[in-house]
Design an enzyme around this catalytic site. Sequence first.
Site, PDB file in Angstrom:
ATOM      1  N   CYS A  28       0.832  -0.997  -0.130  1.00  0.00           N
ATOM      2  CA  CYS A  28      -0.046   0.043   0.027  1.00  0.00           C
ATOM      3  C   CYS A  28       0.926   1.392   0.111  1.00  0.00           C
ATOM      4  O   CYS A  28       0.592   2.053  -0.946  1.00  0.00           O
ATOM      5  CB  CYS A  28      -1.039   0.007   1.106  1.00  0.00           C
ATOM      6  SG  CYS A  28      -2.191  -1.436   1.389  1.00  0.00           S
ATOM      7  N   ASP A 447      38.041  16.652  17.031  1.00  0.00           N
ATOM      8  CA  ASP A 447      38.351  18.052  17.354  1.00  0.00           C
ATOM      9  C   ASP A 447      38.828  18.075  18.661  1.00  0.00           C
ATOM     10  O   ASP A 447      38.267  17.516  19.538  1.00  0.00           O
ATOM     11  CB  ASP A 447      37.303  18.887  16.679  1.00  0.00           C
ATOM     12  CG  ASP A 447      37.656  20.388  17.388  1.00  0.00           C
ATOM     13  OD1 ASP A 447      38.620  20.924  16.794  1.00  0.00           O
ATOM     14  OD2 ASP A 447      36.763  21.074  18.087  1.00  0.00           O
TER      15      ASP A 447
END
Length: 751
Positions: A28, A447
């Site tokens: 569907c 970082d």
Amino acid sequence: MTSTTPTRTTPPTAEVELAVGGMTCASCAARVEKKLNRMDGVEATVNFATERARVAFGPGVEVADLIATVEKTGYTAEVPRPPEPEAAEADHGDGGGEAGGARQRLAVSLALSVPVVLMAMVPALQFDKWQWLSLTLAAPVVVWGGLPFHRAAWTNARHGTATMDTLVSIGTLAAFGWSLWALFLGTAGMPGMRHGFDLTVSRTDGSSAIYLEAAAGVTTFILAGRFLEARSKRKAGAALRALLELGAKDVSVLRDGREQRVPVSRLAVGDRFVVRPGETVATDGTVTEGASAVDVSMLTGESVPVEVTVGDPVTGATVNTSGRLVVEAVRVGSDTQLARMAKLVEDAQNGKAEVQRLADRVSGVFVPVVLLIALGTLAGWLLAGSDATAAFTAAVAVLIIACPCALGLATPTALMVGTGRGAQLGILIKGPEVLESTRRVDTVVLDKTGTVTTGRMGLHDMVAAPGVDEGELLRYAGALEHASEHPIARAVAQAAAGRLGPLPTPERFENVAGLGVRGVVDGREVLVGREPLLARQGIELPAELARAVSGARTAGRTAVLVAWDGRARGVLAVADTVKATSARAVAELRALGLTPVLLTGDNTAVAEAVAAEVGIDEVIAEVMPQDKVDVVRRLQAEGRTVAMVGDGVNDAAALAAADLGLAMGTGTDAAIEAGDLTLVRGDLRVAADAIRLARRTLATIKGNLFWAFGYNVAALPLAAAGLLNPMIAGAAMAFSSVFVVTNSLRLRRFT
């Protein structure tokens, strides 16, 4: 997407989410998606599990056009409205509305079908004319109990398509119709008729064979499967609902010096509101009065309350645990962190992983293929010389055993549970494609500032000259630095206040640009700063302090000298503080098979000192912000699959360039927008948790798909060969969908 998207003449410029009703299986969803994508300038993704369509569309297309297209396909569509609290609570149970109706339909069908199945399976229960009682009990189950399947099958037929409901409807009605023919026109209605029950196809006398137990049993099994599936799907989405319900409903706003209780929806940026102990912070803001500890566990998973005071930010939906706070609203409505988190989670749940697209393509053609297989089975048995009863039974079993529902639920249910659990742990997965990336990553670039370290200066070491007390050294330095706003000065002042308590107020203070500060504390002339500041006053460093300065520099720390009464008294070593959990986080990343790399703009000495402290071997230092992208691309060129963890504006481009971007939620909006995963907490350990969760979710999806595909591959040949009774096939079909959903629910226990 399920279908091949045609060439677009206009790019999408707007986006809307539609609630799609009437979908009962993956095929569907595939049909709706295909129809929407055929519209010019439209790109749509339809999720069967969430019953949502995410549609991007261009100029000339209206939302009404999208809704009309869905309705022409045979389904309903609307722009969902935020539920009222009472309605939301009712939806969470099983007793009201559509859920209550489904429960009643199942209960009645179960009560009626159990005697039918027992009489068919146990010959001792087959009294004279038992078959007519079976018909009386089975008819309401097939007609009324199976009405949702028949209605959907008829709607699909009118649109020239077929779905799972088509298979169920044809199969049960065929079994029921054959039984009516045998009862009224054959010999099955004669008094004294008996038959046994077999797991395989074995009945040979078509005129005396009835399949009422198959018609009623299959209907009930599938109703039960749909009901349990719906309950499991509600549990799968419980984490997102819980996230949405965390927010306060009303708030005490300060207006004209008085408190006024108003709904949170009426709160505006700049309003000041009161948060008492035990109350939920209404929205994101800044504390303007008071001090307290705030429980942030609901948003970040962090169990330790965070101390806040004037000037500190607070997040909506967190809980004030102790003191009274006055907060000024900074963000309201959809701009708040809670709303953004919920949006990220919902977007992820509405998306599709690459592995799901194959399942969608299969589901889109599955039902027509099954219908052909059923017809081929019927014809094959008849051509082989078998009687019509055996041929019919095998064909019905083929229709009933097929289950594209499990294929359609395999990915979205796992994604719903995984992303919901992630939200509870402070991990936001932006989309299903992220899951694929986590599997391939072998290098994680970290970082330094704000990720591995706190991004705030702190006092690391202290060396006092002979005869000088360390407490006295810190007291004079802290008192003078307390009057400065420089980050290094604040680090010294905070360390002094933390260890010694209240500090004396300088009688005189002077900032010496670029060198440090000077002033009078307790009647003494105090200098705090760099070596040139002391040299200007003719103050020389003794050997032990000179060695301390050299050692601090070697370790990548800033040396702050303290002098009074014309003599150097000590050295304070200040540096960006490594987070307490970073070393453990690096170890966890290594355990996942990842190679950590430290990336920073700081000098090499600082970077290597931090790397050594947390256990990182590879360091890339002195990198300008704009060059971080080049570092990521260079690593990728070496054949590595790179994940990047960062928190600043200067990390945003690198996060976007990496194969997997992990943004610290304590960082900037630019970094968060660029990342694929957002770590709401500032704890680097969450990065390892995020990768583990993403990999676990992907593994669950693949496991679901394996069993869903395997079920159909194994079951269809068995049914076609006559080795499965239709009722057993119906039970197996229902179980496969429930299995996929319950297997996904195991992700709720991820820790």
